[in-house]
Design a protein around this motif. Sequence first.
Motif, PDB file in Angstrom:
ATOM      1  N   TYR A  86       0.841  -1.198   0.000  1.00  0.00           N
ATOM      2  CA  TYR A  86       0.000   0.000   0.000  1.00  0.00           C
ATOM      3  C   TYR A  86       0.880   1.254   0.000  1.00  0.00           C
ATOM      4  CZ  TYR A  86      -3.997  -2.924   1.412  1.00  0.00           C
ATOM      5  OH  TYR A  86      -4.989  -3.865   1.475  1.00  0.00           O
ATOM      6  N   GLY A  87       0.352   2.318  -0.584  1.00  0.00           N
ATOM      7  CA  GLY A  87       0.967   3.630  -0.463  1.00  0.00           C
ATOM      8  C   GLY A  87       2.174   3.894  -1.330  1.00  0.00           C
ATOM      9  N   VAL A  88       2.421   3.072  -2.354  1.00  0.00           N
ATOM     10  CA  VAL A  88       3.569   3.311  -3.229  1.00  0.00           C
ATOM     11  C   VAL A  88       3.075   3.656  -4.622  1.00  0.00           C
ATOM     12  CG1 VAL A  88       5.034   1.767  -1.891  1.00  0.00           C
ATOM     13  CG2 VAL A  88       3.815   0.875  -3.876  1.00  0.00           C
ATOM     14  N   GLY A  89       3.902   4.382  -5.359  1.00  0.00           N
ATOM     15  CA  GLY A  89       3.533   4.811  -6.693  1.00  0.00           C
ATOM     16  C   GLY A  89       4.362   4.152  -7.765  1.00  0.00           C
ATOM     17  N   LEU A  90       4.304   4.709  -8.965  1.00  0.00           N
ATOM     18  CA  LEU A  90       4.989   4.146 -10.122  1.00  0.00           C
ATOM     19  C   LEU A  90       6.497   4.109  -9.930  1.00  0.00           C
ATOM     20  CD1 LEU A  90       4.657   3.119 -13.050  1.00  0.00           C
ATOM     21  CD2 LEU A  90       4.892   5.487 -13.816  1.00  0.00           C
ATOM     22  N   GLY A  91       7.050   5.073  -9.206  1.00  0.00           N
ATOM     23  CA  GLY A  91       8.496   5.140  -9.040  1.00  0.00           C
ATOM     24  C   GLY A  91       9.034   4.387  -7.834  1.00  0.00           C
ATOM     25  N   TRP A  92       8.223   3.516  -7.244  1.00  0.00           N
ATOM     26  CA  TRP A  92       8.655   2.799  -6.036  1.00  0.00           C
ATOM     27  C   TRP A  92       9.805   1.842  -6.330  1.00  0.00           C
ATOM     28  CZ3 TRP A  92       7.294  -2.583  -4.857  1.00  0.00           C
ATOM     29  CH2 TRP A  92       7.751  -2.986  -3.602  1.00  0.00           C
ATOM     30  N   SER A  93      10.808   1.831  -5.453  1.00  0.00           N
ATOM     31  CA  SER A  93      11.941   0.913  -5.552  1.00  0.00           C
ATOM     32  C   SER A  93      11.749  -0.231  -4.563  1.00  0.00           C
ATOM     33  CB  SER A  93      13.250   1.643  -5.229  1.00  0.00           C
ATOM     34  OG  SER A  93      14.301   0.710  -5.045  1.00  0.00           O
ATOM     35  N   PRO A  94      11.744  -1.496  -5.018  1.00  0.00           N
ATOM     36  CA  PRO A  94      11.493  -2.625  -4.122  1.00  0.00           C
ATOM     37  C   PRO A  94      12.488  -2.754  -2.977  1.00  0.00           C
ATOM     38  CG  PRO A  94      11.333  -3.298  -6.429  1.00  0.00           C
ATOM     39  CD  PRO A  94      11.907  -1.923  -6.409  1.00  0.00           C
ATOM     40  N   PHE A  95      13.742  -2.342  -3.189  1.00  0.00           N
ATOM     41  CA  PHE A  95      14.794  -2.593  -2.204  1.00  0.00           C
ATOM     42  C   PHE A  95      15.224  -1.345  -1.439  1.00  0.00           C
ATOM     43  CE2 PHE A  95      15.120  -5.797  -5.517  1.00  0.00           C
ATOM     44  CZ  PHE A  95      15.139  -6.969  -4.767  1.00  0.00           C
ATOM     45  N   ALA A  96      14.374  -0.335  -1.429  1.00  0.00           N
ATOM     46  CA  ALA A  96      14.756   0.923  -0.799  1.00  0.00           C
ATOM     47  C   ALA A  96      14.636   0.914   0.712  1.00  0.00           C
ATOM     48  CB  ALA A  96      13.914   2.065  -1.371  1.00  0.00           C
ATOM     49  N   SER A  97      13.976  -0.116   1.288  1.00  0.00           N
ATOM     50  CA  SER A  97      13.746  -0.142   2.723  1.00  0.00           C
ATOM     51  C   SER A  97      14.216  -1.473   3.297  1.00  0.00           C
ATOM     52  CB  SER A  97      12.255   0.067   3.024  1.00  0.00           C
ATOM     53  OG  SER A  97      12.008   0.036   4.409  1.00  0.00           O
ATOM     54  N   GLY A  98      15.416  -1.457   3.859  1.00  0.00           N
ATOM     55  CA  GLY A  98      15.966  -2.679   4.440  1.00  0.00           C
ATOM     56  C   GLY A  98      17.476  -2.601   4.554  1.00  0.00           C
ATOM     57  N   GLY A  99      18.082  -3.697   4.985  1.00  0.00           N
ATOM     58  CA  GLY A  99      19.531  -3.753   5.146  1.00  0.00           C
ATOM     59  C   GLY A  99      20.046  -5.158   4.886  1.00  0.00           C
ATOM     60  N   TRP A 100      21.344  -5.330   5.045  1.00  0.00           N
ATOM     61  CA  TRP A 100      21.987  -6.594   4.720  1.00  0.00           C
ATOM     62  C   TRP A 100      22.433  -7.322   5.978  1.00  0.00           C
ATOM     63  CZ3 TRP A 100      21.552  -8.094  -0.217  1.00  0.00           C
ATOM     64  CH2 TRP A 100      21.274  -7.093  -1.166  1.00  0.00           C
ATOM     65  N   PHE A 101      22.413  -8.632   5.866  1.00  0.00           N
ATOM     66  CA  PHE A 101      22.786  -9.499   6.978  1.00  0.00           C
ATOM     67  C   PHE A 101      23.630 -10.645   6.424  1.00  0.00           C
ATOM     68  CE2 PHE A 101      21.675 -13.353   9.495  1.00  0.00           C
ATOM     69  CZ  PHE A 101      22.275 -12.978  10.683  1.00  0.00           C
ATOM     70  N   SER A 102      24.798 -10.831   6.984  1.00  0.00           N
ATOM     71  CA  SER A 102      25.724 -11.828   6.460  1.00  0.00           C
ATOM     72  C   SER A 102      25.742 -13.070   7.331  1.00  0.00           C
ATOM     73  CB  SER A 102      27.139 -11.237   6.380  1.00  0.00           C
ATOM     74  OG  SER A 102      28.051 -12.194   5.867  1.00  0.00           O
ATOM     75  N   ASP A 103      25.668 -14.231   6.691  1.00  0.00           N
ATOM     76  CA  ASP A 103      25.716 -15.512   7.391  1.00  0.00           C
ATOM     77  C   ASP A 103      26.613 -16.455   6.584  1.00  0.00           C
ATOM     78  OD1 ASP A 103      24.112 -17.266   9.592  1.00  0.00           O
ATOM     79  OD2 ASP A 103      24.516 -18.464   7.806  1.00  0.00           O
ATOM     80  N   PRO A 104      27.467 -17.246   7.253  1.00  0.00           N
ATOM     81  CA  PRO A 104      28.383 -18.124   6.516  1.00  0.00           C
ATOM     82  C   PRO A 104      27.684 -19.224   5.732  1.00  0.00           C
ATOM     83  CG  PRO A 104      28.485 -18.541   8.888  1.00  0.00           C
ATOM     84  CD  PRO A 104      27.707 -17.292   8.705  1.00  0.00           C
ATOM     85  N   VAL A 105      26.441 -19.535   6.044  1.00  0.00           N
ATOM     86  CA  VAL A 105      25.733 -20.615   5.348  1.00  0.00           C
ATOM     87  C   VAL A 105      25.072 -20.117   4.074  1.00  0.00           C
ATOM     88  CG1 VAL A 105      23.820 -22.252   5.498  1.00  0.00           C
ATOM     89  CG2 VAL A 105      25.372 -21.978   7.434  1.00  0.00           C
ATOM     90  N   TYR A 106      24.302 -19.024   4.150  1.00  0.00           N
ATOM     91  CA  TYR A 106      23.567 -18.590   2.967  1.00  0.00           C
ATOM     92  C   TYR A 106      24.040 -17.255   2.412  1.00  0.00           C
ATOM     93  CZ  TYR A 106      20.886 -16.535   6.866  1.00  0.00           C
ATOM     94  OH  TYR A 106      20.522 -15.896   8.021  1.00  0.00           O
ATOM     95  N   GLY A 107      25.141 -16.710   2.928  1.00  0.00           N
ATOM     96  CA  GLY A 107      25.717 -15.505   2.360  1.00  0.00           C
ATOM     97  C   GLY A 107      25.051 -14.232   2.843  1.00  0.00           C
ATOM     98  N   SER A 108      25.051 -13.215   1.987  1.00  0.00           N
ATOM     99  CA  SER A 108      24.491 -11.911   2.335  1.00  0.00           C
ATOM    100  C   SER A 108      23.009 -11.880   1.981  1.00  0.00           C
ATOM    101  CB  SER A 108      25.227 -10.792   1.596  1.00  0.00           C
ATOM    102  OG  SER A 108      26.575 -10.730   2.007  1.00  0.00           O
ATOM    103  N   ALA A 109      22.173 -11.771   2.999  1.00  0.00           N
ATOM    104  CA  ALA A 109      20.728 -11.758   2.801  1.00  0.00           C
ATOM    105  C   ALA A 109      20.188 -10.354   3.013  1.00  0.00           C
ATOM    106  CB  ALA A 109      20.041 -12.733   3.760  1.00  0.00           C
ATOM    107  N   PHE A 110      19.161 -10.022   2.253  1.00  0.00           N
ATOM    108  CA  PHE A 110      18.499  -8.732   2.415  1.00  0.00           C
ATOM    109  C   PHE A 110      17.355  -8.907   3.408  1.00  0.00           C
ATOM    110  CE2 PHE A 110      15.501  -5.351   1.335  1.00  0.00           C
ATOM    111  CZ  PHE A 110      16.358  -4.257   1.217  1.00  0.00           C
ATOM    112  N   ILE A 111      17.314  -8.042   4.414  1.00  0.00           N
ATOM    113  CA  ILE A 111      16.246  -8.077   5.410  1.00  0.00           C
ATOM    114  C   ILE A 111      15.364  -6.851   5.215  1.00  0.00           C
ATOM    115  CG2 ILE A 111      15.674  -8.033   7.858  1.00  0.00           C
ATOM    116  CD1 ILE A 111      18.194  -9.504   8.456  1.00  0.00           C
ATOM    117  N   GLY A 112      14.154  -7.091   4.759  1.00  0.00           N
ATOM    118  CA  GLY A 112      13.216  -5.990   4.579  1.00  0.00           C
ATOM    119  C   GLY A 112      12.753  -5.459   5.920  1.00  0.00           C
TER     120      GLY A 112
END
Length: 557
Positions: free
Chosen positions: A263-289
């Motif tokens: 909800y509340g996003v427009g045509l110019g919304w970026s899917p990955f603009a809200s979140g950060g990265w988390f590194s784990d030796p098993v599955y690598g660098s994961a994005f956490i929304g």
Amino acid sequence: MNSRIALRSIFLTLFTIFFVGWLPARGDASHARIIRLSLVQGDVRFARDVHGDPLTSDKAIWEGATLNLPIRQGYVVATDHGRAEVEFENGAMAFLAENTVLEFYDLSLEDGAKTTRLVLRQGTASFYVNPAGEDYFSVTGGDFTVEADGRTGFRLDNFDDGSVVDVSKGRVSVLRKDKTTALVKGQSLSMRAGDKNPTEIARLPENDDFDRWVAGREDAVATATVAAQQYVSSSGYTSGVADLYTYGSWYPIGGYGNCWRPYGVGLGWSPFASGGWFSDPVYGSAFIGSQPWGWLPYHYGGWVFDPFYGWLWSPGFGFGGFGGFVPFRPVTGVFAKSNSGLLGLVPVHPLDVKGKEPINLAKGVFPVTAGAVSAQALVGANSGQTWKVMKAPPKESLTTNAVAASVAPARVSRTIIGGGSSARVVTMDHNSSIAYDAHEHRFVNSASTPQSAVEKGGEKASATRETVVSERAGQSLVQGRTEVRGAANVRAPAPSARAATPPTRAMTPPPAPRASYSGGGWSAGEASRGSSGSSRTYSAPSAGASHPAPSGGGRPH
């Protein structure tokens, strides 16, 4: 236009057939199950790959937990003045009360069966389980292990001198050494540490604040999941789908079916603009929304760009129905590097083929600077860049860490004093004159005097808190159901708490059995199986279980 849509649909069907054939063989064993921290309230933290008791380990590294944290085997989640909820991919859920430590001892997948073995190191936790045909789910807490027999709900309290399990739905089996006790809805069982006659079975106590919170959470997820089913083709449960219904809308997109955006996003919304990265030796660098819905769109499915709506998430082929065979993605994006050295992220398309140029590359690349993903995409020739896909981004490029360093949780001493009509629950802090006597296996008055309020510089000394729980007729023991939040939230500094703690009890879960049951099936959530104690047989520790259960498992319930 209609012919183009028809051709796209035919291609999508053919790709589905190819994709199903690509999935890993059912006979492969894997420890790559990833589950989700679906709710964080207050102070919650976690540690990874702790050996032994995480409350006494000096090598445990604790970090602050965040919403949508991916949890794998070997993680430990702890609450202080907070609560947490964990959502499993097959619909099971775990709810942690304040001052609780839960270890994810075994999260394995073998022959399609999901084996889940947890250890409640301290505190109170409730569990909802609705397994598929061969899934196995158990929780070990203090003196026994609780095995879920099909669809069930139960609460486990782990005290210093014993443990208690309350069954609110279905049926469980309680294991201690070579003895198995069956419990059904409405029953409570308690065991005291070191007692030769450890089992006491009674009726459930009154619901407390934590029970009501758990019931509310279960109802909310179940309701939203049922509502979301109308938009997806799979009837199976998928972790996080309820949040999509709550926080966004579905739109029919030609050739892709129903697609979703918040909800509340427009045509110019970026899917990955809200979140950060988390590194784990098993599955690598994961994005956490960082949004409540930020689980499914960032680890399963893919993204499509529509000229009218902008970016939408498509379930694609990583959504329900495949029983967890579709692998977890650290991020639904592909990293690319430009000829000028700029790092970018391209949203994965549902029809992307490994080794081929990403379909969405033509729609734009989102620059990544110090781990932050730009909200503005660089598109095609207008970007002035040429891009080359990377297998993995440079480690130093993802510096936006979604989690922060934390401190070890404190051990909070709790014990059951007396029995019968004088049952009481006592919670102690570091100023208390009550101490645990390892030889007597009980709590006694110590010789030391608590530090006074004057010595604390005016800070009021905290006395031992006792909450008297009245016993109902026919109930021999009531454990841990208090409405006094002050008692449940006592926190002592880790060094003081550990110095006065009782000896750690062995809490190694039993191996997951290959069990068979006589009797019938389920009716309205109640068990009608034969005795699990007489038919339980053990095999290798890594074996999956073969409990019969409702087809498909998961919610709604």
